[in-house]
Scaffold this motif. Structure first.
Motif, PDB file in Angstrom:
ATOM      1  N   ALA A 118       0.904  -1.174   0.221  1.00  0.00           N
ATOM      2  CA  ALA A 118      -0.167   0.199   0.055  1.00  0.00           C
ATOM      3  C   ALA A 118       0.880   1.232   0.199  1.00  0.00           C
ATOM      4  O   ALA A 118       0.570   2.257  -0.634  1.00  0.00           O
ATOM      5  CB  ALA A 118      -0.882   0.056   1.220  1.00  0.00           C
ATOM      6  N   ARG A 119       1.996   1.340   0.728  1.00  0.00           N
ATOM      7  CA  ARG A 119       2.906   2.315   0.847  1.00  0.00           C
ATOM      8  C   ARG A 119       3.521   2.615  -0.736  1.00  0.00           C
ATOM      9  O   ARG A 119       3.600   3.649  -1.134  1.00  0.00           O
ATOM     10  CB  ARG A 119       4.258   2.086   1.714  1.00  0.00           C
ATOM     11  N   ALA A 131       0.725   4.019  -2.769  1.00  0.00           N
ATOM     12  CA  ALA A 131       0.687   5.644  -2.510  1.00  0.00           C
ATOM     13  C   ALA A 131       1.855   6.444  -3.059  1.00  0.00           C
ATOM     14  O   ALA A 131       1.365   7.708  -3.512  1.00  0.00           O
ATOM     15  CB  ALA A 131       0.637   5.690  -1.110  1.00  0.00           C
ATOM     16  N   CYS A 135      -4.745  -2.724  -1.229  1.00  0.00           N
ATOM     17  CA  CYS A 135      -4.400  -1.907  -2.559  1.00  0.00           C
ATOM     18  C   CYS A 135      -5.706  -1.866  -3.497  1.00  0.00           C
ATOM     19  O   CYS A 135      -5.545  -2.615  -4.452  1.00  0.00           O
ATOM     20  CB  CYS A 135      -3.305  -2.613  -3.381  1.00  0.00           C
TER      21      CYS A 135
END
Length: 254
Positions: A33-34, A37, A71
Motif C-alpha cells: 500500500a505504501r 501511494a 491495494c
C-alpha cells in the motif's frame, strides 16, 4: 493492442517474514500500500522477488488476499508458476479466488510443450489475464520469442535484461502486453513503447522508478546505483528496504 491492465512501472513485491520465517501478510500488504501511494501502477505478489519458491500454497493465498485488500485501486498480479501444468493450474485457480486481477506464470524448468502448458493455465484462469514469465534460470524455463505470439497469454514479463530481446518482443506484431522486469531498462522500455515494467527496485526507490520510466536519466542512474548496492550481498534488497521503511529484513532463501 488490447487494453492492458495498467501501463508504466509496477513493483515485484518482497514478501515479509518474521524472525522465525513465518509470513507476515499484514506487513507485506502495508508495504504494498505504501508503494501504491507513492504512485506505482500495480503490484506483483509471490514472484521470484517474493521468494515464491519457499511458500506453501496456503501462504500464497494469504499474501494475495492481504495485498488485494490493502491495494483496492490498482491491479494485483499473483505469481502462479509450477513444475507441471496441473500444479500451475491449481495455483492459478487459488489466486483467482483470492482476488488477483491477473497471474504470472513461468514455464516448467525442464521445458516441454509450452502450448499445452499455457492452454491448461489459461483454462484455469478463465477470464483472468495470464502473463508469461521469462527469467531463466531464476524462475522456470525460457519463453522463446518466436513462439510467444502463439501462446494463449495476454502478455509477458521479460526479466532477462536483454534489450535486443525486448525490442524483438515489441516488434512481434501481436496484441500482447510487454512488461520489462529489468530495472536497468526502465527508461529504455518506456522509450521503445513497452506497456510497462515490473521491477524489484520499486520496493526501495519507487519514485525514481517512476521518473526513470519517464526517461529521467538522473533517476535511471539512481535506480541503477540502488540496485547495484542492494545486490552487493545476499539479502541486500530486503536489508535496504528495511533501512528505509523499517520493515523486516528476514529471508527464507539463503
Amino acid at each position: 493492442m488490447t487494453a492492458a491492465l495498467w501501463q508504466g512501472p509496477a513493483v515485484a513485491l518482497v514478501n515479509l517474514f518474521d524472525a522465525d520465517g513465518g509470513i507476515d501478510a499484514p506487513a507485506t500488504a502495508a508495504h504494498a500500500a505504501r508503494l501504491v501511494a507513492a504512485g506505482l501502477r500495480a503490484v506483483l505478489v509471490n514472484g521470484s522477488t517474493g521468494e515464491a519458491s519457499t511458500l506453501t500454497d496456503a501462504e500464497r493465498v494469504a499474501l494475495v488476499t492481504a495485498v488485494r485488500e490493502a491495494c483496492p485501486g490498482v491491479p494485483v498480479l499473483a505469481g502462479a508458476s509450477g513444475e507441471w501444468r496441473g500444479q500451475a493450474a491449481a495455483r492459478v485457480r487459488s489466486a483467482a479466488q483470492a482476488g488477483a486481477d491477473a497471474v504470472l506464470v513461468a514455464p516448467p524448468r525442464l521445458g516441454g510443450d509450452l502450448g499445452a502448458f499455457y492452454a491448461a493455465v489459461a483454462e484455469a484462469a478463465g477470464s483472468l489475464p495470464v502473463l508469461a514469465y521469462h527469467f531463466p534460470p531464476v524462475a522456470g524455463g525460457p519463453v522463446p520469442v518466436d513462439v510467444l505470439a502463439t501462446l494463449p497469454v495476454s502478455g509477458i514479463k521479460d526479466s532477462s535484461g536483454d534489450p535486443v530481446r525486448l525490442g524483438a518482443e515489441l516488434q512481434l506484431g501481436w496484441d500482447g502486453a510487454v512488461y520489462s522486469g529489468a530495472a536497468a531498462l526502465l527508461g529504455y522500455a518506456g522509450w521503445l513503447g513497452a506497456t510497462g515494467a515490473i521491477v524489484a527496485a520499486a520496493n526501495l526507490v519507487p519514485e525514481d522508478c517512476l521518473a526513470a520510466w519517464d526517461r529521467d536519466a538522473a533517476a535511471q542512474l539512481r535506480v541503477l546505483r540502488a540496485e547495484r548496492e542492494a545486490k552487493a550481498a545476499p539479502g541486500g534488497l530486503k536489508a535496504a528496504v528495511a533501512a528505509r521503511y523499517g520493515t523486516s529484513p528476514f529471508r527464507r532463501e539463503g
